[in-house]
Design a protein around this motif. Structure first.
Motif, PDB file in Angstrom:
ATOM      1  N   GLN A  57      11.912   4.646  30.382  1.00 56.58           N
ATOM      2  CA  GLN A  57      13.187   5.352  30.445  1.00 56.58           C
ATOM      3  C   GLN A  57      14.212   4.717  29.501  1.00 56.58           C
ATOM      4  OE1 GLN A  57      12.384   8.234  31.796  1.00 56.58           O
ATOM      5  NE2 GLN A  57      13.960   8.258  33.359  1.00 56.58           N
ATOM      6  N   LEU A  58      14.206   3.395  29.432  1.00 62.94           N
ATOM      7  CA  LEU A  58      15.123   2.702  28.526  1.00 62.94           C
ATOM      8  C   LEU A  58      14.791   3.015  27.068  1.00 62.94           C
ATOM      9  CD1 LEU A  58      15.352  -0.677  30.437  1.00 62.94           C
ATOM     10  CD2 LEU A  58      17.299   0.797  29.884  1.00 62.94           C
ATOM     11  N   ALA A  59      13.510   3.232  26.776  1.00 60.89           N
ATOM     12  CA  ALA A  59      13.132   3.618  25.411  1.00 60.89           C
ATOM     13  C   ALA A  59      13.707   4.989  25.066  1.00 60.89           C
ATOM     14  CB  ALA A  59      11.611   3.628  25.283  1.00 60.89           C
ATOM     15  N   ILE A  60      13.659   5.913  26.011  1.00 65.24           N
ATOM     16  CA  ILE A  60      14.237   7.253  25.793  1.00 65.24           C
ATOM     17  C   ILE A  60      15.735   7.140  25.521  1.00 65.24           C
ATOM     18  CG2 ILE A  60      14.788   9.441  26.930  1.00 65.24           C
ATOM     19  CD1 ILE A  60      12.094   9.164  28.412  1.00 65.24           C
ATOM     20  N   ILE A  61      16.397   6.304  26.301  1.00 70.96           N
ATOM     21  CA  ILE A  61      17.839   6.132  26.130  1.00 70.96           C
ATOM     22  C   ILE A  61      18.149   5.535  24.757  1.00 70.96           C
ATOM     23  CG2 ILE A  61      19.845   4.837  26.964  1.00 70.96           C
ATOM     24  CD1 ILE A  61      18.526   5.042  29.790  1.00 70.96           C
ATOM     25  N   ALA A  62      17.382   4.497  24.372  1.00 71.72           N
ATOM     26  CA  ALA A  62      17.623   3.857  23.075  1.00 71.72           C
ATOM     27  C   ALA A  62      17.438   4.859  21.933  1.00 71.72           C
ATOM     28  CB  ALA A  62      16.678   2.673  22.898  1.00 71.72           C
ATOM     29  N   GLU A  63      16.441   5.715  22.050  1.00 72.82           N
ATOM     30  CA  GLU A  63      16.217   6.735  21.021  1.00 72.82           C
ATOM     31  C   GLU A  63      17.425   7.666  20.920  1.00 72.82           C
ATOM     32  OE1 GLU A  63      12.614   8.552  22.266  1.00 72.82           O
ATOM     33  OE2 GLU A  63      11.319   7.081  21.271  1.00 72.82           O
ATOM     34  N   ASN A  64      17.956   8.068  22.056  1.00 67.10           N
ATOM     35  CA  ASN A  64      19.102   8.972  22.052  1.00 67.10           C
ATOM     36  C   ASN A  64      20.385   8.285  21.608  1.00 67.10           C
ATOM     37  OD1 ASN A  64      18.621  11.888  23.319  1.00 67.10           O
ATOM     38  ND2 ASN A  64      17.197  10.449  24.282  1.00 67.10           N
ATOM     39  N   LEU A  65      20.423   6.981  21.683  1.00 70.59           N
ATOM     40  CA  LEU A  65      21.572   6.233  21.177  1.00 70.59           C
ATOM     41  C   LEU A  65      21.381   5.844  19.707  1.00 70.59           C
ATOM     42  CD1 LEU A  65      22.399   3.937  24.252  1.00 70.59           C
ATOM     43  CD2 LEU A  65      23.719   5.883  23.404  1.00 70.59           C
ATOM     44  N   GLY A  66      20.253   6.284  19.125  1.00 72.71           N
ATOM     45  CA  GLY A  66      20.021   6.040  17.702  1.00 72.71           C
ATOM     46  C   GLY A  66      19.471   4.678  17.370  1.00 72.71           C
ATOM     47  N   ASP A  67      18.913   3.962  18.356  1.00 66.99           N
ATOM     48  CA  ASP A  67      18.384   2.618  18.107  1.00 66.99           C
ATOM     49  C   ASP A  67      16.858   2.656  18.209  1.00 66.99           C
ATOM     50  OD1 ASP A  67      17.813  -0.070  17.939  1.00 66.99           O
ATOM     51  OD2 ASP A  67      19.501  -0.685  19.191  1.00 66.99           O
ATOM     52  N   ALA A  68      16.204   3.059  17.129  1.00 65.36           N
ATOM     53  CA  ALA A  68      14.754   3.206  17.120  1.00 65.36           C
ATOM     54  C   ALA A  68      14.033   1.878  17.322  1.00 65.36           C
ATOM     55  CB  ALA A  68      14.311   3.845  15.803  1.00 65.36           C
ATOM     56  N   SER A  69      14.603   0.809  16.776  1.00 60.56           N
ATOM     57  CA  SER A  69      13.983  -0.510  16.913  1.00 60.56           C
ATOM     58  C   SER A  69      13.955  -0.945  18.378  1.00 60.56           C
ATOM     59  CB  SER A  69      14.748  -1.535  16.065  1.00 60.56           C
ATOM     60  OG  SER A  69      14.228  -2.828  16.262  1.00 60.56           O
TER      61      SER A  69
ATOM     62  N   ALA B   3      14.110   1.032  20.975  1.00 62.29           N
ATOM     63  CA  ALA B   3      13.199   1.931  21.684  1.00 62.29           C
ATOM     64  C   ALA B   3      11.753   1.466  21.508  1.00 62.29           C
ATOM     65  CB  ALA B   3      13.366   3.350  21.170  1.00 62.29           C
ATOM     66  N   ARG B   4      11.396   1.066  20.305  1.00 64.68           N
ATOM     67  CA  ARG B   4      10.025   0.626  20.038  1.00 64.68           C
ATOM     68  C   ARG B   4       9.676  -0.623  20.863  1.00 64.68           C
ATOM     69  NH1 ARG B   4      10.581   0.474  15.198  1.00 64.68           N
ATOM     70  NH2 ARG B   4      10.965  -1.741  14.822  1.00 64.68           N
ATOM     71  N   LEU B   5      10.625  -1.535  20.994  1.00 68.47           N
ATOM     72  CA  LEU B   5      10.378  -2.758  21.770  1.00 68.47           C
ATOM     73  C   LEU B   5      10.204  -2.443  23.258  1.00 68.47           C
ATOM     74  CD1 LEU B   5      12.891  -5.186  20.056  1.00 68.47           C
ATOM     75  CD2 LEU B   5      10.395  -5.199  19.871  1.00 68.47           C
ATOM     76  N   TYR B   6      11.016  -1.537  23.764  1.00 71.76           N
ATOM     77  CA  TYR B   6      10.862  -1.147  25.172  1.00 71.76           C
ATOM     78  C   TYR B   6       9.485  -0.527  25.399  1.00 71.76           C
ATOM     79  CZ  TYR B   6      15.760  -1.954  26.490  1.00 71.76           C
ATOM     80  OH  TYR B   6      16.974  -2.524  26.788  1.00 71.76           O
ATOM     81  N   LYS B   7       9.045   0.325  24.487  1.00 71.47           N
ATOM     82  CA  LYS B   7       7.734   0.957  24.621  1.00 71.47           C
ATOM     83  C   LYS B   7       6.617  -0.087  24.573  1.00 71.47           C
ATOM     84  CE  LYS B   7       8.972   5.433  22.568  1.00 71.47           C
ATOM     85  NZ  LYS B   7       8.820   6.298  21.375  1.00 71.47           N
TER      86      LYS B   7
END
Length: 250
Positions: free
Chosen positions: A220-232, A234-238
């Motif tokens: 879920q945190l990865a989804i949030i990071a993606e929507n906040l524009g922080d791909a890096s 998001a990748r770490l959360y995944k």
């Protein structure tokens, strides 16, 4: 015999909370048997509740339904024993709440939110604030509202469930309430608020060692990071979520 039953109950509960449902089921089955053999019906009802939860987590819904039926049949006699032992009326009410809570969870498994809501109606108001059940039932109401798309209500219920669970020191349920709050906020587009709630849930899950639920928080945190524009980020959360999942399926 009672000491062995209590030990098995604790072992099963710990296994369930840390995501090892397959280990929890046999321990809790034995705990139920020993509690009953010792004539401890209230203890047996607690073990039955946790057994059904572990069976759900293990994917054996038919077994969970059968266990719920056993819990139904045993609860009135367990309540009688509590009264004979001089227990408070609240203790008897909590036994009924446990059964209703399980019924509601199983109704949600069937996709029947209306039935789930019926099982929890009016129970919250009858239970003492120091009990874990008001928080659990309020969090369940949050889940029902979330499933039905009533997002502001789901968020309000989740907040109330978190407060009640924190007051009762029910850490696992406090984390569940935070997860539902985060889920509602994601659907409302409140990304920063969702991130704060899910990070708080993750911290509790880390302390409990609940890897399976941690993996859910991280995704879920990865989804949030993606929507906040922080791909890096998001990748770490995944990656963290995948590492937990991979370790648990080997």
């Amino acid at each position: 015999m009672l000491q062995a039953a209590a030990r098995l109950t604790r072992t099963g509960e710990e296994a369930y909370l840390t995501g090892r449902a397959g280990e929890a089921v046999p321990a809790l089955n034995d705990a139920v048997r020993l509690h009953l053999a010792a004539g401890d019906l209230p203890g047996a009802t607690r073990a039955l509740l946790n057994l059904a939860l572990a069976q759900r987590a293990a994917g054996d819904l038919a077994a969970a339904v059968a266990t719920a039926e056993r819990l139904h049949s045993l609860t009135p006699a367990a309540q009688q024993q509590v009264r004979e032992q001089g227990g408070k009326e609240e203790s008897s009410a909590e036994l009924a709440a446990a059964s209703a809570w399980l019924d509601a969870l199983l109704a949600l498994d069937r996709g029947d939110s209306t039935a789930a809501a019926g099982f929890v109606a009016s129970l919250v108001e009858k239970l003492p604030g120091s009990s874990p059940w008001p928080g659990r039932l309020e969090t369940l109401r949050a889940e029902i509202a979330l499933n039905e798309g009533r997002l502001p209500e789901a968020l309000a219920r989740a907040r109330a469930g978190r407060a009640a669970s924190a007051a009762a020191r029910d850490r696992a349920e406090e984390a569940r309430a935070l997860q539902f709050a985060g889920a509602a906020e994601i659907r409302l587009g409140r990304w920063h608020e969702a991130r704060a709630d899910l990070l708080a849930a993750l911290k509790i899950e880390e302390a409990l060692g609940a890897g399976t639920r941690m993996a859910g928080d991280l995704r879920q945190l990865a989804i949030i990071a993606e929507n906040l524009g922080d791909a890096s980020e998001a990748r770490l959360y995944k990656q963290r979520a995948d590492a937990i999942t991979d370790a648990r399926i080997r």
